[in-house]
Design a protein around this motif. Structure first.
Motif, short mmCIF file in Angstrom:
data_model
loop_
_atom_site.label_atom_id
_atom_site.label_comp_id
_atom_site.label_asym_id
_atom_site.label_seq_id
_atom_site.Cartn_x
_atom_site.Cartn_y
_atom_site.Cartn_z
N VAL A 135 19.02 2.79 22.46
CA VAL A 135 19.94 3.69 21.77
C VAL A 135 19.92 3.37 20.28
O VAL A 135 20.07 2.21 19.88
CB VAL A 135 21.38 3.54 22.31
CG1 VAL A 135 22.33 4.47 21.57
CG2 VAL A 135 21.42 3.82 23.80
N ALA A 136 19.70 4.39 19.45
CA ALA A 136 19.74 4.22 17.99
C ALA A 136 20.97 4.93 17.45
O ALA A 136 21.27 6.06 17.84
CB ALA A 136 18.48 4.78 17.34
N VAL A 195 22.52 6.45 14.10
CA VAL A 195 22.08 6.87 12.76
C VAL A 195 23.18 7.69 12.10
O VAL A 195 24.10 8.18 12.75
CB VAL A 195 20.78 7.70 12.83
CG1 VAL A 195 19.65 6.89 13.42
CG2 VAL A 195 20.97 8.97 13.66
N LYS A 254 28.63 2.91 11.35
CA LYS A 254 27.64 2.59 12.40
C LYS A 254 27.75 1.14 12.85
O LYS A 254 27.78 0.85 14.06
CB LYS A 254 26.23 2.89 11.88
CG LYS A 254 26.01 4.34 11.49
CD LYS A 254 24.62 4.61 10.98
CE LYS A 254 24.36 3.97 9.62
NZ LYS A 254 25.23 4.51 8.56
N THR A 308 21.08 1.12 12.15
CA THR A 308 20.15 1.54 11.10
C THR A 308 20.87 1.64 9.76
O THR A 308 22.10 1.75 9.69
CB THR A 308 19.53 2.91 11.43
OG1 THR A 308 20.57 3.90 11.51
CG2 THR A 308 18.79 2.87 12.76
N VAL A 346 14.46 5.46 15.25
CA VAL A 346 14.66 6.74 15.92
C VAL A 346 13.46 7.06 16.81
O VAL A 346 13.61 7.53 17.95
CB VAL A 346 14.88 7.87 14.89
CG1 VAL A 346 14.85 9.24 15.56
CG2 VAL A 346 16.19 7.67 14.16
N ALA A 400 13.65 5.00 20.01
CA ALA A 400 14.85 5.15 20.82
C ALA A 400 14.64 6.19 21.91
O ALA A 400 13.74 7.02 21.86
CB ALA A 400 16.03 5.54 19.94
N VAL A 460 19.67 9.05 20.75
CA VAL A 460 20.09 8.87 19.36
C VAL A 460 21.53 9.34 19.22
O VAL A 460 21.86 10.48 19.56
CB VAL A 460 19.17 9.66 18.39
CG1 VAL A 460 19.70 9.57 16.97
CG2 VAL A 460 17.75 9.12 18.45
N VAL A 515 24.15 10.35 16.64
CA VAL A 515 24.34 10.75 15.24
C VAL A 515 25.82 10.61 14.92
O VAL A 515 26.67 11.34 15.46
CB VAL A 515 23.87 12.20 15.02
CG1 VAL A 515 24.06 12.60 13.56
CG2 VAL A 515 22.41 12.37 15.42
N ALA A 563 16.09 13.85 14.80
CA ALA A 563 16.13 13.31 16.17
C ALA A 563 15.62 14.35 17.16
O ALA A 563 14.89 14.02 18.11
CB ALA A 563 17.55 12.88 16.52
N ARG A 613 14.12 13.27 20.98
CA ARG A 613 15.05 12.29 21.53
C ARG A 613 16.32 12.99 22.04
O ARG A 613 16.74 14.00 21.48
CB ARG A 613 15.44 11.26 20.46
CG ARG A 613 14.25 10.54 19.88
CD ARG A 613 13.59 9.65 20.91
NE ARG A 613 12.28 9.18 20.48
CZ ARG A 613 11.13 9.56 21.01
NH1 ARG A 613 11.13 10.44 22.00
NH2 ARG A 613 9.99 9.06 20.61
N VAL A 651 20.11 13.57 22.16
CA VAL A 651 21.03 13.45 21.02
C VAL A 651 22.48 13.53 21.50
O VAL A 651 22.84 14.39 22.31
CB VAL A 651 20.76 14.55 19.96
CG1 VAL A 651 21.76 14.45 18.83
CG2 VAL A 651 19.34 14.43 19.43
#
Length: 485
Positions: free
Chosen positions: A202-203, A205, A212, A254, A279, A282, A285, A287, A306, A311, A313
């Motif tokens: 999991v990212a 961003v 974050k 990030t 990203v 991952a 993602v 957001v 993304a 990915r 989202v």
């Protein structure tokens, strides 16, 4: 249980360069200016036959207040307490400074095993600094050049006895594990479940100062990442392993992404590039938006990035605890989301407070739901029955008088779902009809929010005898005459 080595020292002595050397990858950002590293970064290191975990830390500062430098120092001190061995680095070309002497005294008290390394030790200019390092009272200094890979054999020699000690301790404490050999194989079409060996990636961003790092600290349940009121604290894309409500995850924090025109410094460009790589690696993602200023142009670009990378989202609205008229705000957010990001129609929109922890369970469920949809597979029989109904409801256009026939459809891939449609004249299929099919797939097969790819492929409708050479007329007559005779 593996050995953990923390690399500590003043700013700009080469800690991140050695970290990259040990892990064999350019994971940590490196620049000539001091103070590039701010968070703790962990990596799997290898030195000959020795495998261990290495931690890159922020440069030790003398500040002890609540300033950014003071918070960085406290985070580094936590790494010292976490690690089995501390590698204290000095700059051999500068020599031992009063700050080095202060930190050497701190390490002697806080760490059971301290190794001393004199970095930038190549050439005669470093001889005096290496000799001076003996005055710190931490034993024989290892003469290193992290940039050129010199002195790693000496590091291995000093590290191996400590590693053997911890390996023996781990073997004695390891529990017996029963292995069920009769366990049946899983269904190959089933959604792969995250495991400790393959955690869910999991990212997180978003723009600078969206929260974050605070969000990830809330998930992990520990102050592992540096936070504060200043925008742009995070520089590296830091990954943390955690078990969130029973789900093994690797979460990437990030750097905040500003508009490209505003990114001028080399270091910020490196930070943004590091975040973009996170990203790409991952699976889901998140957001993260600021509730006070959601859906600015940069937020839309990040969400679109993304989606283009394919990915799953999830959109999270942070700082919801300070919002006054929550119902009206949520209604406006949903309307803006559907209007500004139609390519992510149906993606979950979750309100959270990273500071208080409200909404974290909903965010966890939304991540798992997005991951499940991202891995979804539809049978070919279902797809072709569905395609027949879509064609009857709205047949494709006939550009330039050429009718496009859609004959067959199948799912070619997952992660994200990708479908292949065999048709005539695929190059003439308008984009609007592709969107019609994508929206139909989202609605009828319950795939909200996830990127969906449709590939049109042509079938050869040409006459199979076209292009063959005709037999000469004389041969035809001769053959006919002969058959009559």
């Amino acid at each position: 249980m593996t050995l953990t080595l923390a690399i500590v020292g003043r700013p700009n002595v080469g800690k991140s360069t050695l970290f990259n050397r040990l892990v064999g990858k350019r994971l940590a950002l490196v620049d000539d200016q001091p103070g590039v590293t701010r968070d703790l970064r962990e990596g799997a290191a290898r030195l000959a036959d020795l495998k261990f975990t290495v931690i890159d830390t922020a440069g030790l500062e003398e500040a002890t207040d609540d300033s950014l430098q003071g918070r960085m120092r406290r985070l580094t001190e936590r790494a010292v307490d976490m690690a089995d061995v501390c590698l204290f680095m000095i700059d051999a070309r500068v020599g031992v400074t009063p700050t080095d002497e202060i930190f050497a005294e701190i390490l002697r008290k806080r760490s059971a095993h301290v190794l001393l390394a004199a970095n930038k030790g190549e050439g005669a200019a470093a001889d005096a600094g290496v000799l001076e390092a003996y005055n710190l009272g931490l034993g024989e200094p290892i003469r290193l050049s992290a940039e050129h890979g010199e002195g790693l054999n000496d590091l291995y020699t000093q590290l191996q006895p400590i590693a053997d000690l911890y390996a023996e301790k781990a073997r004695s404490e390891a529990p017996e594990v029963d292995v069920d050999l009769d366990e049946e194989d899983d269904d190959p079409d089933a959604v792969p479940q995250p495991t400790n060996a393959k955690p869910l990636q999991v990212a997180v961003v978003g723009r600078p100062n969206a929260g974050k790092s605070t969000l990830i600290n809330q998930i992990v349940g520990d102050e592992r990442l540096l936070t504060g009121p200043e925008a742009g604290i995070t520089r590296d894309a830091i990954s943390l392993r955690t078990d969130w409500n029973g789900t093994p995850m690797r979460i990437f924090d990030t750097a905040g992404m500003r508009k490209k025109a505003k990114v001028q410094e080399k270091l910020e460009k490196l930070s943004v590039g590091d975040g973009l790589r996170a990203v790409k690696f991952a699976e889901v993602v998140v957001v993260l938006l600021d509730a006070a200023i959601p859906f600015e142009q940069q937020d839309l670009r990040i969400a679109d990035l993304a989606e283009r990378e394919g990915r799953a989202v999830v959109v999270a609205i942070n700082k919801w605890d300070v919002e006054e008229d929550k119902q009206a705000k949520l209604r406006d957010l949903k309307e803006s989301f559907e209007r500004l990001l139609p390519q992510l129609k149906g993606a979950p929109l979750i309100t959270v407070s990273a500071k208080t922890g409200r909404g974290m369970d909903r965010l966890h469920d939304a991540i798992l739901r997005a991951y499940e949809v991202w891995n979804r597979r539809v049978s070919t029989a279902q797809l072709n029955r569905w395609l027949t109904g879509m064609l009857e409801a709205h047949p494709p256009p006939a550009p330039q008088g050429k009718r496009i026939k859609l004959r067959y459809m199948t799912q070619a891939k997952t992660r994200p779902p990708g479908f292949v449609v065999m048709c005539s004249h695929p190059d003439k299929m308008p984009e609007s009809y592709n969107r019609y099919l994508v929206n139909g797939l989202r609605l009828d097969f319950d795939m909200p929010g996830t990127p969906i790819r449709i590939y049109m492929r042509g079938q050869n409708d040409a006459n199979p005898y076209k292009g063959r050479k005709k037999a000469p007329p004389s041969k035809l007559r001769k053959h006919t005459d002969g058959r009559r005779g």
